[in-house]
Design a protein around this motif. Structure first.
Motif, PDB file in Angstrom:
ATOM      1  N   ARG A  18      81.155  89.195  91.094  1.00 13.63           N
ATOM      2  CA  ARG A  18      79.817  90.572  90.974  1.00 13.63           C
ATOM      3  C   ARG A  18      80.346  90.059  89.610  1.00 13.63           C
ATOM      4  O   ARG A  18      81.504  89.691  88.845  1.00 13.63           O
ATOM      5  N   ALA A  19      79.335  89.527  88.810  1.00 19.37           N
ATOM      6  CA  ALA A  19      79.185  89.871  87.535  1.00 19.37           C
ATOM      7  C   ALA A  19      80.090  90.404  86.483  1.00 19.37           C
ATOM      8  O   ALA A  19      80.484  90.218  85.221  1.00 19.37           O
ATOM      9  N   HIS A  20      80.119  91.378  86.781  1.00 16.65           N
ATOM     10  CA  HIS A  20      80.804  92.755  85.652  1.00 16.65           C
ATOM     11  C   HIS A  20      81.977  92.277  86.375  1.00 16.65           C
ATOM     12  O   HIS A  20      82.940  93.218  85.630  1.00 16.65           O
ATOM     13  N   HIS A  21      82.945  92.489  87.268  1.00 20.49           N
ATOM     14  CA  HIS A  21      83.680  91.833  87.514  1.00 20.49           C
ATOM     15  C   HIS A  21      84.583  91.394  86.898  1.00 20.49           C
ATOM     16  O   HIS A  21      85.910  90.617  87.265  1.00 20.49           O
ATOM     17  N   LEU A  22      83.907  90.160  85.747  1.00 21.86           N
ATOM     18  CA  LEU A  22      84.360  89.262  85.307  1.00 21.86           C
ATOM     19  C   LEU A  22      84.954  89.990  84.104  1.00 21.86           C
ATOM     20  O   LEU A  22      86.903  89.709  83.318  1.00 21.86           O
ATOM     21  N   LEU A  23      84.357  91.030  84.346  1.00 25.12           N
ATOM     22  CA  LEU A  23      85.326  92.039  82.710  1.00 25.12           C
ATOM     23  C   LEU A  23      86.293  92.733  83.459  1.00 25.12           C
ATOM     24  O   LEU A  23      87.378  93.070  83.173  1.00 25.12           O
ATOM     25  N   CYS A  24      86.108  93.042  84.068  1.00 27.02           N
ATOM     26  CA  CYS A  24      87.065  94.560  85.553  1.00 27.02           C
ATOM     27  C   CYS A  24      88.391  93.199  85.547  1.00 27.02           C
ATOM     28  O   CYS A  24      89.367  94.191  84.957  1.00 27.02           O
ATOM     29  N   ILE A  25      88.023  91.730  86.110  1.00 26.72           N
ATOM     30  CA  ILE A  25      89.805  91.188  86.058  1.00 26.72           C
ATOM     31  C   ILE A  25      90.439  90.751  85.020  1.00 26.72           C
ATOM     32  O   ILE A  25      91.808  91.008  85.059  1.00 26.72           O
ATOM     33  N   GLN A  26      90.248  91.739  83.703  1.00 28.51           N
ATOM     34  CA  GLN A  26      90.859  90.452  82.779  1.00 28.51           C
ATOM     35  C   GLN A  26      91.915  92.050  81.981  1.00 28.51           C
ATOM     36  O   GLN A  26      93.039  91.543  81.895  1.00 28.51           O
ATOM     37  N   GLY A  27      91.142  93.227  82.559  1.00 28.95           N
ATOM     38  CA  GLY A  27      93.046  94.278  82.003  1.00 28.95           C
ATOM     39  C   GLY A  27      93.077  95.010  83.589  1.00 28.95           C
ATOM     40  O   GLY A  27      94.322  96.023  83.807  1.00 28.95           O
ATOM     41  N   TYR A  28      93.353  93.984  85.321  1.00 29.76           N
ATOM     42  CA  TYR A  28      93.668  94.267  86.108  1.00 29.76           C
ATOM     43  C   TYR A  28      95.156  95.074  85.609  1.00 29.76           C
ATOM     44  O   TYR A  28      95.633  94.461  85.183  1.00 29.76           O
ATOM     45  N   GLU A  29      95.846  95.780  86.348  1.00 32.66           N
ATOM     46  CA  GLU A  29      96.785  95.889  86.159  1.00 32.66           C
ATOM     47  C   GLU A  29      97.460  96.940  87.795  1.00 32.66           C
ATOM     48  O   GLU A  29      98.778  97.521  87.485  1.00 32.66           O
ATOM     49  N   GLY A  30      96.608  96.413  88.742  1.00 30.18           N
ATOM     50  CA  GLY A  30      97.466  96.771  90.264  1.00 30.18           C
ATOM     51  C   GLY A  30      96.954  98.224  89.904  1.00 30.18           C
ATOM     52  O   GLY A  30      97.302  98.700  91.530  1.00 30.18           O
ATOM     53  N   ASN A  31      95.685  98.742  89.700  1.00 31.22           N
ATOM     54  CA  ASN A  31      95.376  99.670  91.003  1.00 31.22           C
ATOM     55  C   ASN A  31      93.927 100.219  91.430  1.00 31.22           C
ATOM     56  O   ASN A  31      93.359  98.724  90.902  1.00 31.22           O
ATOM     57  N   GLY A  32      93.218 100.359  91.865  1.00 27.55           N
ATOM     58  CA  GLY A  32      92.773 100.537  93.030  1.00 27.55           C
ATOM     59  C   GLY A  32      91.948 101.538  93.491  1.00 27.55           C
ATOM     60  O   GLY A  32      92.795 102.794  93.496  1.00 27.55           O
ATOM     61  N   TYR A  33      91.039 101.462  94.312  1.00 27.13           N
ATOM     62  CA  TYR A  33      90.641 102.205  95.473  1.00 27.13           C
ATOM     63  C   TYR A  33      91.010 103.182  96.580  1.00 27.13           C
ATOM     64  O   TYR A  33      91.604 103.806  97.236  1.00 27.13           O
ATOM     65  N   SER A  34      91.801 102.125  96.454  1.00 25.50           N
ATOM     66  CA  SER A  34      92.952 102.156  98.108  1.00 25.50           C
ATOM     67  C   SER A  34      94.120 100.976  98.119  1.00 25.50           C
ATOM     68  O   SER A  34      94.202  99.789  97.603  1.00 25.50           O
ATOM     69  N   PHE A  35      94.596 100.666  98.969  1.00 29.36           N
ATOM     70  CA  PHE A  35      95.812  99.878  98.839  1.00 29.36           C
ATOM     71  C   PHE A  35      95.626  98.416  99.559  1.00 29.36           C
ATOM     72  O   PHE A  35      96.174  98.223  98.866  1.00 29.36           O
ATOM     73  N   LYS A  36      94.364  98.758 100.635  1.00 32.00           N
ATOM     74  CA  LYS A  36      93.954  97.457 101.175  1.00 32.00           C
ATOM     75  C   LYS A  36      93.177  96.779  99.944  1.00 32.00           C
ATOM     76  O   LYS A  36      92.902  95.855  99.750  1.00 32.00           O
ATOM     77  N   PHE A  37      92.051  97.608  98.981  1.00 32.83           N
ATOM     78  CA  PHE A  37      92.212  97.213  97.746  1.00 32.83           C
ATOM     79  C   PHE A  37      92.427  96.662  96.981  1.00 32.83           C
ATOM     80  O   PHE A  37      92.041  95.735  96.284  1.00 32.83           O
ATOM     81  N   THR A  38      93.686  97.493  96.436  1.00 34.34           N
ATOM     82  CA  THR A  38      94.247  96.652  95.484  1.00 34.34           C
ATOM     83  C   THR A  38      95.279  95.044  96.135  1.00 34.34           C
ATOM     84  O   THR A  38      95.227  94.239  95.204  1.00 34.34           O
ATOM     85  N   LYS A  39      95.639  95.332  97.359  1.00 36.17           N
ATOM     86  CA  LYS A  39      96.265  93.920  98.087  1.00 36.17           C
ATOM     87  C   LYS A  39      95.215  93.548  97.343  1.00 36.17           C
ATOM     88  O   LYS A  39      94.878  91.701  97.005  1.00 36.17           O
TER      89      LYS A  39
END
Length: 133
Positions: free
Chosen positions: A5-26
């Motif tokens: 998704r277009a907005h995920h291009l910005l999300c991934i720039q600061g990704y630090e290993g956190n997320g909604y769930s273990f499966k999502f983070t993995k």
């Protein structure tokens, strides 16, 4: 090739290993670790490779927050001058972020995101100063 998704291009720039769930983070770890300058990315405004393990994805390939995230996508497409359903090299996307995204535009696009106040994306894109890295 990744589908994002277009907005995920910005999300991934600061990704630090956190997320909604273990499966999502993995899954997010997998996507982020796949990225290199020469990775091909198809830009979409629908469920993508990151959404694959999101607990908010519905069974018909629609996000529970589709209207909200679609607005994020459209703003990112416009600011970064990208075209939906087109494939880009990741290094070209990074160049577009550097060339087209100011901190003010970033705030305008992402300010209503539930993750915004954590500062992960801001720090990933701009560092602590608010200026492009």
């Amino acid at each position: 090739m990744l589908v994002l998704r277009a907005h995920h291009l910005l999300c991934i720039q600061g990704y630090e290993g956190n997320g909604y769930s273990f499966k999502f983070t993995k899954n997010m770890d997998r996507v982020v670790n796949t990225l290199s300058d020469n990775t091909y990315i198809k830009i979409v405004t629908a469920v993508d490779d990151i959404c694959e393990k999101c607990p908010h994805e519905l069974k018909n390939d629609t996000c529970k927050s589709q209207e909200k995230v679609f607005e994020f996508d459209i703003k990112v497409l416009n600011e970064l001058k990208l075209i939906v359903n087109r494939t880009y090299l990741y290094k070209d996307i990074l160049n577009s972020i550097r060339e087209n995204l100011s901190y003010e535009k970033f705030q305008e696009i992402c300010g209503s995101c539930q993750w915004f106040h954590y500062g992960y994306c801001k720090n990933g894109i701009f560092g602590n100063s608010g200026y492009m890295k």
